[in-house]
Enzyme design. Structure first.
Site, mmCIF file in Angstrom:
data_model
loop_
_atom_site.group_PDB
_atom_site.id
_atom_site.type_symbol
_atom_site.label_atom_id
_atom_site.label_comp_id
_atom_site.label_asym_id
_atom_site.label_seq_id
_atom_site.Cartn_x
_atom_site.Cartn_y
_atom_site.Cartn_z
ATOM 1 N N CYS A 76 1.751 41.256 -2.146
ATOM 2 C CA CYS A 76 0.405 41.464 -1.597
ATOM 3 C C CYS A 76 -0.309 40.123 -1.563
ATOM 4 O O CYS A 76 -0.008 39.226 -2.353
ATOM 5 C CB CYS A 76 -0.374 42.510 -2.383
ATOM 6 S SG CYS A 76 -0.959 41.982 -3.996
ATOM 7 N N CYS A 81 -2.034 33.971 -7.993
ATOM 8 C CA CYS A 81 -0.930 33.284 -8.666
ATOM 9 C C CYS A 81 -0.175 32.427 -7.651
ATOM 10 O O CYS A 81 0.991 32.685 -7.373
ATOM 11 C CB CYS A 81 0.046 34.278 -9.274
ATOM 12 S SG CYS A 81 -0.663 35.345 -10.512
ATOM 13 N N CYS A 114 2.152 41.918 -7.804
ATOM 14 C CA CYS A 114 1.163 42.572 -6.958
ATOM 15 C C CYS A 114 -0.128 42.630 -7.760
ATOM 16 O O CYS A 114 -0.158 42.241 -8.929
ATOM 17 C CB CYS A 114 1.647 43.960 -6.576
ATOM 18 S SG CYS A 114 0.784 44.630 -5.159
#
Length: 140
Positions: free
Chosen positions: A82, A89, A10
């Site tokens: 998220c 990434c 996240c």
């Protein structure tokens, strides 16, 4: 049987990914070795600690970690919780399978009253638990 390794990502590694780590470790720790990290780590939110405690899960000892701490490590699953983490990434080289499922970002203390914040954290915690009960999904 060797545990499968899961990395939950996240942005801040302060709420959603911390709760997901605690839930998956608590509910399926016999099958998974679970870690979490963030692209821009921030301190673990006290609201996350409080709502997890309501389920008897103690994440008060968790710390926020940067995703770079896990660079080069092999994971069976990388789960982004998220959209920002997915965008930051998009590929994690050590992952066999990458799965994305966005969850609401609970409001910051300055953005909502305590009652509203706690309700949002409980809602996200419950959504994470429901999702993780069937983890991993049949098709990512």
């Amino acid at each position: 049987m060797k545990k499968q390794r899961v990395l939950i990502l996240c942005t801040g590694n302060s709420a959603r990914s911390q709760m997901a780590e605690g839930l998956l470790r608590h509910d399926a720790g016999d099958r998974f070795e679970v870690c979490s990290a963030g692209t821009h780590p921030a301190p673990v939110r006290p609201e996350a600690i409080a709502v997890m405690r309501e389920f008897g899960i103690d994440i008060s000892g968790h710390r926020s970690k940067h995703v770079d701490e896990f660079a080069g490590q092999p994971f069976d699953y990388v789960l982004t919780v998220c959209d920002h983490a997915r965008e930051s990434c998009p590929v994690f080289p050590g992952a066999k399978t990458t799965i994305h499922r966005a969850f609401e970002d609970p409001p910051a203390p300055s953005a909502a009253a305590e009652e509203e914040r706690m309700a949002a954290f409980r809602r996200v915690r419950d959504q994470l638990r429901e999702y993780l009960r069937a983890f991993p999904p049949d098709s990512p």
